[in-house]
Enzyme design. Structure first.
Site, mmCIF file in Angstrom:
data_model
loop_
_atom_site.group_PDB
_atom_site.id
_atom_site.type_symbol
_atom_site.label_atom_id
_atom_site.label_comp_id
_atom_site.label_asym_id
_atom_site.label_seq_id
_atom_site.Cartn_x
_atom_site.Cartn_y
_atom_site.Cartn_z
ATOM 1 C CG PHE A 155 -5.442 -4.953 -5.100
ATOM 2 C CD1 PHE A 155 -6.421 -4.214 -5.758
ATOM 3 C CD2 PHE A 155 -4.969 -4.487 -3.874
ATOM 4 C CE1 PHE A 155 -6.905 -3.029 -5.226
ATOM 5 C CE2 PHE A 155 -5.448 -3.307 -3.326
ATOM 6 C CZ PHE A 155 -6.403 -2.572 -4.009
ATOM 7 C CB THR A 196 -2.062 -13.985 -4.285
ATOM 8 O OG1 THR A 196 -1.029 -13.081 -4.695
ATOM 9 C CG2 THR A 196 -1.605 -14.739 -3.051
ATOM 10 C CB ALA A 211 6.069 -10.267 -7.926
ATOM 11 C CE1 TYR A 248 5.061 -7.846 2.608
ATOM 12 C CE2 TYR A 248 4.150 -6.497 4.366
ATOM 13 C CZ TYR A 248 4.321 -6.758 3.023
ATOM 14 O OH TYR A 248 3.743 -5.923 2.085
ATOM 15 C CB VAL A 308 -9.689 -4.478 7.302
ATOM 16 C CG1 VAL A 308 -9.319 -3.024 7.084
ATOM 17 C CG2 VAL A 308 -10.843 -4.579 8.268
HETATM 18 N N1 LIG Z 1 -2.328 -4.141 -0.611
HETATM 19 C C1 LIG Z 1 -1.736 -3.335 0.258
HETATM 20 O O1 LIG Z 1 -2.389 -2.706 1.090
HETATM 21 C C2 LIG Z 1 -0.230 -3.171 0.237
HETATM 22 C C3 LIG Z 1 0.351 -2.337 1.210
HETATM 23 C C4 LIG Z 1 1.732 -2.156 1.199
HETATM 24 C C5 LIG Z 1 2.507 -2.782 0.230
HETATM 25 N N2 LIG Z 1 1.905 -3.604 -0.691
HETATM 26 C C6 LIG Z 1 2.772 -4.260 -1.696
HETATM 27 O O2 LIG Z 1 2.222 -4.048 -2.977
HETATM 28 C C7 LIG Z 1 2.525 -5.181 -3.804
HETATM 29 C C8 LIG Z 1 1.248 -5.686 -4.468
HETATM 30 O O3 LIG Z 1 0.330 -6.080 -3.468
HETATM 31 P P1 LIG Z 1 -1.184 -6.487 -3.802
HETATM 32 O O4 LIG Z 1 -2.013 -6.005 -2.684
HETATM 33 O O5 LIG Z 1 -1.505 -6.090 -5.178
HETATM 34 O O6 LIG Z 1 -1.107 -8.074 -3.650
HETATM 35 P P2 LIG Z 1 -1.467 -9.245 -4.664
HETATM 36 O O7 LIG Z 1 -1.289 -10.528 -3.898
HETATM 37 O O8 LIG Z 1 -2.763 -9.002 -5.318
HETATM 38 O O9 LIG Z 1 -0.300 -9.096 -5.745
HETATM 39 C C9 LIG Z 1 0.955 -9.724 -5.628
HETATM 40 C C10 LIG Z 1 1.224 -10.431 -6.938
HETATM 41 O O10 LIG Z 1 2.515 -11.035 -6.897
HETATM 42 C C11 LIG Z 1 2.447 -12.328 -7.462
HETATM 43 N N3 LIG Z 1 3.549 -13.137 -6.920
HETATM 44 C C12 LIG Z 1 3.724 -13.519 -5.630
HETATM 45 N N4 LIG Z 1 4.848 -14.255 -5.528
HETATM 46 C C13 LIG Z 1 5.396 -14.309 -6.774
HETATM 47 C C14 LIG Z 1 6.562 -14.920 -7.301
HETATM 48 N N5 LIG Z 1 7.402 -15.624 -6.529
HETATM 49 N N6 LIG Z 1 6.828 -14.802 -8.626
HETATM 50 C C15 LIG Z 1 5.965 -14.086 -9.440
HETATM 51 N N7 LIG Z 1 4.840 -13.509 -8.997
HETATM 52 C C16 LIG Z 1 4.567 -13.608 -7.659
HETATM 53 C C17 LIG Z 1 1.071 -12.843 -7.080
HETATM 54 O O11 LIG Z 1 0.591 -13.889 -7.908
HETATM 55 C C18 LIG Z 1 0.228 -11.574 -7.206
HETATM 56 O O12 LIG Z 1 -0.324 -11.429 -8.498
HETATM 57 C C19 LIG Z 1 3.219 -6.200 -2.910
HETATM 58 O O13 LIG Z 1 4.607 -6.058 -3.107
HETATM 59 C C20 LIG Z 1 2.840 -5.760 -1.522
HETATM 60 O O14 LIG Z 1 3.819 -6.133 -0.570
HETATM 61 C C21 LIG Z 1 0.564 -3.807 -0.702
#
Ligand SMILES: NC(=O)c1ccc[n+]([C@@H]2O[C@H](COP(=O)([O-])OP(=O)(O)OC[C@H]3O[C@@H](n4cnc5c(N)ncnc54)[C@H](O)[C@@H]3O)[C@@H](O)[C@H]2O)c1
Length: 312
Positions: free
Chosen positions: A12, A36, A74, A142, A185
Site C-alpha cells: 500500500f 501481502t 517491507a 510488533y 479500519v
Molecule cells: N498502514 C499503516 O497504517 C501503517 C502504520 C504504521 C506503520 N506502517 C508501516 O508501513 C510499512 C508499509 O505498510 P503498508 O500498510 O503499506 O502494508 P503492506 O502490507 O501493504 O506493505 C508491506 C509490504 O511488505 C512486503 N513484505 C512483507 N514481508 C516481506 C518480506 N519478508 N520480504 C519482502 N517483502 C515483504 C509485503 O508483500 C507488502 O508488499 C510497514 O513497515 C508497516 O509496518 C504502516
C-alpha cells in the site's frame, strides 16, 4: 537522481512512494515477496525483484544495485500475528532489516528511511498528541520489533555514518489499502458501507486514532530523503488530531451513503484507547506538515473505492 531501493514497494504505502520517486525520474528497485503486496501495485517504470528481505539474495540485490538510499517498508505488520508468532515477526522485521543494512554499508548506501509506527512504539501514552520524547512502551511484539529496528538504525546511523530517519506513522489511509482482512479500519468500513453492509465497532467506539493520508506519508518520505540529518532520528508523521472510531464511521457512512447504524461488539483486549501524534519535530527538522484534511481525504477515498469496486 539517487538510486533508491524500496522494500515493500508492491504494498500500500510503498507503491505510492515508488510512484512519486519514478515521477521524479529516480532509478528505483522494488524488493517485495508479495506476501501481502500485489503485482498490480508495481510501477512498470521501476525494477522489481520478488525476493524476501531476509535472504542472501536480497543482500546480493543491495550489493548489485548499490542504492544511495533504502526506503524500508517491507514488514510483518499484523499486530495479532505478532502475538501469535513473535519469532516470525522478529525474523522479518529485525533480521530482514539487519540483512539489508549490512549489505548497504558494504556498498556505501548513505541513507535509510524506515517506516516505523507511532501507533505502537508509545503504547498507551500519558499525553495525546504524543511527542517523540514520550516514554516508549510498546505493547505487542510488533511494537517491540519496530522499536528495536529504530535502535538498530541508531547504531548504524551513529556508528557507521548513515543518515537514518525513522518515520513513526499514524494510521495511514488511502487508495490501495486492502479492505479485506486485517487492514486499516478506513478500508474495512468503506468496503462494508459500499456493499450496503453494517460495520462492527468494538468497545464504545470512543477510542481515538490519528488518521494520516498516504499522500502526506509519501511527502514525509521525500522530505526525509532531501533533508534527513546525519546520524539517526525518529519523527512522528501524523496530524495531531485524535479521531474516534464512532466519528470516523459517521463520516464514512455520510460519504458512502451506507448503513448509518453499527453492530456493537465487546472491546478487544489490549486495544489502545488514545493515539495521536504531535508532528512539530518533523516540521522543524524536515519542513514537513500534513496537507490533507481528514474529511477531504475520506471523501476522495470513498469516491476512489466506489469507482474501482468490482461490479456486482
Ligand atoms: N498502514 C499503516 O497504517 C501503517 C502504520 C504504521 C506503520 N506502517 C508501516 O508501513 C510499512 C508499509 O505498510 P503498508 O500498510 O503499506 O502494508 P503492506 O502490507 O501493504 O506493505 C508491506 C509490504 O511488505 C512486503 N513484505 C512483507 N514481508 C516481506 C518480506 N519478508 N520480504 C519482502 N517483502 C515483504 C509485503 O508483500 C507488502 O508488499 C510497514 O513497515 C508497516 O509496518 C504502516
Amino acid at each position: 537522481m539517487p538510486r533508491a531501493m524500496v522494500t515493500g514497494g508492491a504494498g500500500f504505502i510503498g507503491s505510492h512512494l515508488v510512484d512519486a520517486l519514478v515521477r521524479r525520474g529516480d532509478p528505483v528497485l522494488i524488493v517485495d515477496n508479495l506476501i501481502t503486496g500485489k503485482r498490480e501495485n508495481v510501477n512498470p517504470d521501476a525494477d522489481f525483484e520478488e525476493t524476501d528481505i531476509r535472504t542472501p539474495a536480497a543482500a546480493e540485490l543491495v550489493r548489485r544495485f548499490q542504492p544511495e538510499i533504502i526506503f524500508h517498508h517491507a514488514a510483518q505488520m499484523d499486530v495479532r500475528k505478532s502475538v501469535a508468532d513473535p519469532l516470525y515477526d522478529a525474523d522479518v522485521n529485525i533480521r530482514g532489516l539487519i540483512n539489508l543494512l549490512e549489505a548497504g554499508t558494504e556498498v556505501g548506501t548513505r541513507q535509510v528511511v524506515f517506516a516505523s509506527s507511532g501507533g505502537t512504539v508509545y503504547g498507551e501514552a500519558d499525553e495525546v498528541p504524543t511527542t517523540e520524547s514520550a516514554p516508549l512502551r510498546p505493547e505487542s511484539p510488533y511494537g517491540v520489533s519496530k522499536l528495536s529496528s529504530e535502535y538498530y538504525l541508531g547504531y548504524y546511523g551513529r556508528g557507521k555514518g548513515l543518515s537514518c530517519v525513522s518515520l513513526r506513522y499514524g494510521n495511514v489511509y488511502g487508495p490501495r489499502q486492502d479492505p479485506h482482512g486485517e487492514a486499516g479500519v478506513v478500508a474495512i468500513f468503506t468496503g462494508l458501507l459500499l456493499e450496503g453492509r453494517r460495520c462492527k465497532i468494538f468497545g464504545d467506539g470512543e477510542q481515538t486514532r490519528d488518521y494520516v493520508h498516504v499522500h502526506d506519508v509519501v511527502s514525509a518520505n521525500l522530505a526525509a530523503m532531501e533533508r534527513g540529518p546525519e546520524g539517526a532520528i525518529s519523527l512522528n508523521v501524523g496530524t495531531a488530531m485524535p479521531t474516534s472510531v464512532n466519528t470516523l464511521h459517521a463520516m464514512l457512512a455520510d460519504f458512502a451513503g451506507g448503513d448509518p447504524d453499527v453492530e456493537r461488539a465487546p472491546a478487544r483486549e489490549g486495544e489502545l484507547q488514545r493515539s495521536a501524534l504531535d508532528f512539530s519535530k518533523a516540521r522543524e527538522v524536515l519542513g514537513w506538515r500534513p496537507e490533507v484534511q481528514l474529511c477531504d481525504g475520506l471523501r476522495s477515498y470513498v469516491e476512489h473505492m466506489r469507482a474501482h469496486r468490482a461490479p456486482g
